[in-house]
Write a protein that holds these residues in place. Structure first.
Motif, PDB file in Angstrom:
ATOM      1  N   SER A  95      73.317 108.752   5.601  1.00 15.23           N
ATOM      2  CA  SER A  95      73.040 110.041   6.231  1.00 15.23           C
ATOM      3  C   SER A  95      74.359 110.631   6.677  1.00 15.23           C
ATOM      4  O   SER A  95      75.354 109.921   6.839  1.00 15.23           O
ATOM      5  N   ALA A  96      74.358 111.931   6.875  1.00 16.48           N
ATOM      6  CA  ALA A  96      75.588 112.610   7.267  1.00 16.48           C
ATOM      7  C   ALA A  96      75.290 113.653   8.325  1.00 16.48           C
ATOM      8  O   ALA A  96      74.214 114.267   8.339  1.00 16.48           O
ATOM      9  N   THR A  97      76.247 113.841   9.200  1.00 12.01           N
ATOM     10  CA  THR A  97      76.138 114.859  10.226  1.00 12.01           C
ATOM     11  C   THR A  97      77.485 115.538  10.371  1.00 12.01           C
ATOM     12  O   THR A  97      78.519 114.925  10.136  1.00 12.01           O
ATOM     13  N   SER A  98      77.432 116.816  10.740  1.00 10.04           N
ATOM     14  CA  SER A  98      78.692 117.530  10.909  1.00 10.04           C
ATOM     15  C   SER A  98      79.385 117.115  12.189  1.00 10.04           C
ATOM     16  O   SER A  98      80.569 117.354  12.370  1.00 10.04           O
ATOM     17  N   GLY A  99      78.643 116.487  13.103  1.00 10.62           N
ATOM     18  CA  GLY A  99      79.260 115.919  14.286  1.00 10.62           C
ATOM     19  C   GLY A  99      79.704 116.912  15.329  1.00 10.62           C
ATOM     20  O   GLY A  99      80.469 116.570  16.220  1.00 10.62           O
ATOM     21  N   LEU A 100      79.224 118.174  15.212  1.00  8.80           N
ATOM     22  CA  LEU A 100      79.635 119.163  16.198  1.00  8.80           C
ATOM     23  C   LEU A 100      78.938 118.924  17.533  1.00  8.80           C
ATOM     24  O   LEU A 100      79.431 119.312  18.588  1.00  8.80           O
ATOM     25  N   SER A 101      77.769 118.294  17.469  1.00  9.99           N
ATOM     26  CA  SER A 101      77.015 117.987  18.683  1.00  9.99           C
ATOM     27  C   SER A 101      76.487 116.578  18.574  1.00  9.99           C
ATOM     28  O   SER A 101      76.170 116.115  17.485  1.00  9.99           O
ATOM     29  N   SER A 102      76.383 115.911  19.709  1.00 11.45           N
ATOM     30  CA  SER A 102      75.899 114.526  19.673  1.00 11.45           C
ATOM     31  C   SER A 102      74.443 114.463  19.241  1.00 11.45           C
ATOM     32  O   SER A 102      73.959 113.420  18.836  1.00 11.45           O
ATOM     33  N   THR A 103      73.716 115.580  19.316  1.00 11.58           N
ATOM     34  CA  THR A 103      72.317 115.561  18.872  1.00 11.58           C
ATOM     35  C   THR A 103      72.178 116.197  17.498  1.00 11.58           C
ATOM     36  O   THR A 103      71.089 116.590  17.099  1.00 11.58           O
ATOM     37  N   ASP A 104      73.272 116.314  16.783  1.00  9.25           N
ATOM     38  CA  ASP A 104      73.198 116.887  15.447  1.00  9.25           C
ATOM     39  C   ASP A 104      72.213 116.123  14.579  1.00  9.25           C
ATOM     40  O   ASP A 104      72.165 114.895  14.611  1.00  9.25           O
ATOM     41  N   THR A 105      71.467 116.875  13.802  1.00  6.27           N
ATOM     42  CA  THR A 105      70.530 116.270  12.874  1.00  6.27           C
ATOM     43  C   THR A 105      71.279 115.460  11.825  1.00  6.27           C
ATOM     44  O   THR A 105      72.320 115.882  11.337  1.00  6.27           O
ATOM     45  N   GLN A 106      70.728 114.299  11.502  1.00  3.08           N
ATOM     46  CA  GLN A 106      71.263 113.512  10.398  1.00  3.08           C
ATOM     47  C   GLN A 106      70.525 113.927   9.140  1.00  3.08           C
ATOM     48  O   GLN A 106      69.294 113.922   9.110  1.00  3.08           O
ATOM     49  N   TYR A 107      71.264 114.257   8.118  1.00  2.00           N
ATOM     50  CA  TYR A 107      70.670 114.610   6.827  1.00  2.00           C
ATOM     51  C   TYR A 107      70.838 113.415   5.902  1.00  2.00           C
ATOM     52  O   TYR A 107      71.943 112.912   5.711  1.00  2.00           O
ATOM     53  N   PHE A 108      69.721 112.976   5.360  1.00  2.31           N
ATOM     54  CA  PHE A 108      69.695 111.742   4.599  1.00  2.31           C
ATOM     55  C   PHE A 108      69.828 111.980   3.105  1.00  2.31           C
ATOM     56  O   PHE A 108      69.335 112.975   2.570  1.00  2.31           O
ATOM     57  N   GLY A 109      70.482 111.022   2.453  1.00  2.52           N
ATOM     58  CA  GLY A 109      70.512 111.011   1.007  1.00  2.52           C
ATOM     59  C   GLY A 109      69.204 110.467   0.459  1.00  2.52           C
ATOM     60  O   GLY A 109      68.359 109.973   1.217  1.00  2.52           O
ATOM     61  N   PRO A 110      69.031 110.508  -0.854  1.00  6.17           N
ATOM     62  CA  PRO A 110      67.782 110.056  -1.478  1.00  6.17           C
ATOM     63  C   PRO A 110      67.655 108.542  -1.580  1.00  6.17           C
ATOM     64  O   PRO A 110      66.607 108.036  -1.944  1.00  6.17           O
ATOM     65  N   GLY A 111      68.745 107.821  -1.254  1.00  6.03           N
ATOM     66  CA  GLY A 111      68.679 106.365  -1.284  1.00  6.03           C
ATOM     67  C   GLY A 111      69.129 105.772  -2.613  1.00  6.03           C
ATOM     68  O   GLY A 111      69.094 106.431  -3.656  1.00  6.03           O
ATOM     69  N   THR A 112      69.553 104.515  -2.557  1.00  2.50           N
ATOM     70  CA  THR A 112      69.949 103.748  -3.745  1.00  2.50           C
ATOM     71  C   THR A 112      69.213 102.426  -3.709  1.00  2.50           C
ATOM     72  O   THR A 112      69.319 101.671  -2.736  1.00  2.50           O
ATOM     73  N   ARG A 113      68.454 102.169  -4.779  1.00  2.00           N
ATOM     74  CA  ARG A 113      67.720 100.900  -4.874  1.00  2.00           C
ATOM     75  C   ARG A 113      68.615  99.881  -5.553  1.00  2.00           C
ATOM     76  O   ARG A 113      68.985 100.049  -6.701  1.00  2.00           O
ATOM     77  N   LEU A 114      68.994  98.827  -4.822  1.00  3.46           N
ATOM     78  CA  LEU A 114      69.834  97.757  -5.374  1.00  3.46           C
ATOM     79  C   LEU A 114      68.979  96.535  -5.640  1.00  3.46           C
ATOM     80  O   LEU A 114      68.287  96.055  -4.744  1.00  3.46           O
ATOM     81  N   THR A 115      69.064  96.053  -6.875  1.00  6.47           N
ATOM     82  CA  THR A 115      68.383  94.809  -7.244  1.00  6.47           C
ATOM     83  C   THR A 115      69.427  93.840  -7.759  1.00  6.47           C
ATOM     84  O   THR A 115      70.155  94.150  -8.707  1.00  6.47           O
ATOM     85  N   VAL A 116      69.525  92.691  -7.111  1.00  9.16           N
ATOM     86  CA  VAL A 116      70.491  91.669  -7.515  1.00  9.16           C
ATOM     87  C   VAL A 116      69.729  90.523  -8.162  1.00  9.16           C
ATOM     88  O   VAL A 116      68.846  89.923  -7.545  1.00  9.16           O
ATOM     89  N   LEU A 117      70.072  90.230  -9.396  1.00 10.53           N
ATOM     90  CA  LEU A 117      69.348  89.184 -10.146  1.00 10.53           C
ATOM     91  C   LEU A 117      69.947  87.803  -9.913  1.00 10.53           C
ATOM     92  O   LEU A 117      71.133  87.682  -9.593  1.00 10.53           O
TER      93      LEU A 117
END
Lengths: 117, 112
Positions: A95-117
């Motif tokens: 997730s990322a935030t612009s950090g201008l405020s401590s309550t800034d919304t975190q915007y999330f990425g779509p995720g990465t599915r990792l499978t280790v065999l």
């Protein structure tokens, strides 16, 4: 606005190899990025907080030598899972935030599915 | 230690009804609380933020309440639609660090 992308969306690797996951803020500058891990039917667990140009801060119990985080620019952070093992298989989300405020919304990425065999 | 509890069982309701989801927490005094929606295999999407000095927040069909005495937040979706079916996560935030602590989520299923 406020779009965060992750690459790759999924990856399968052999045990012992290293995997790099990228997190990009596409239309804003992210002073702070967060990395989470989510196991099936469980909550998001914060792994580390990453500020541009400085070392990441890891949560208790997260091995910093195993999960390498680099936040080299205001739009890119990378997570490298070193010497991956099957127990590292999980859904990794940034997730990322612009950090201008401590309550800034975190915007999330779509995720990465990792499978280790 | 800090603990966040959401209804662990799935919530099944009929289309058009109001869905109410609960988030309870202990051993924590959050500066704010957020609700997110998460679809399978996807990252969370931000819905609403409510601060510790606010009692209620609304956004279209969504309403959130925050009771710091009961240490509880309620999340309502009015006139629910099948498209509202998803997992809803509550997250508590610290004003000092900006970190979020997530609940395990409640899965909502709206049937037509």
């Amino acid at each position: 606005g406020a779009v965060v992308s992750q690459h790759p969306s999924w990856v399968i690797c052999k045990s012992g190899t290293s995997v790099k996951i990228e997190c990009r803020s596409l239309d804003f500058q992210a002073t702070t990025m967060f990395w989470y891990r989510q196991f099936p039917k469980q909550s998001l667990m914060l792994m580390a907080t990453s500020n541009e140009g400085s070392k990441a801060t890891y949560e208790q119990g997260v091995e910093k030598d195993k999960f390498l985080i680099n936040h080299a620019s205001l739009t890119l952070s990378t997570l490298t899972v070193t010497s991956a093992h099957p127990e590292d298989s999980s859904f990794y989300i940034c997730s990322a935030t612009s950090g201008l405020s401590s309550t800034d919304t975190q915007y999330f990425g779509p995720g990465t599915r990792l499978t280790v065999l | 230690s800090q603990k966040i509890e959401q209804n662990s069982e799935a919530l099944n309701i009929q289309e058009g009804k109001t869905a109410t989801l609960t988030c309870n927490y202990t051993n924590y005094s959050p500066a704010y609380l957020q609700w997110y929606r998460q679809d399978p295999g996807r990252g969370p999407v931000f819905l609403l933020l409510i601060r510790e000095n606010e009692k209620e927040k609304r956004k279209e069909r969504l309403k959130v309440t925050f009771d710091t005495t009961l240490k509880q937040s309620l999340f309502h979706i009015t006139a629910s639609q099948p498209a509202d079916s998803a997992t809803y996560l509550c997250a508590l935030g610290s004003s000092n660090t900006g970190k979020l602590i997530f609940g395990q989520g409640t899965t909502l299923q709206v049937k037509p």
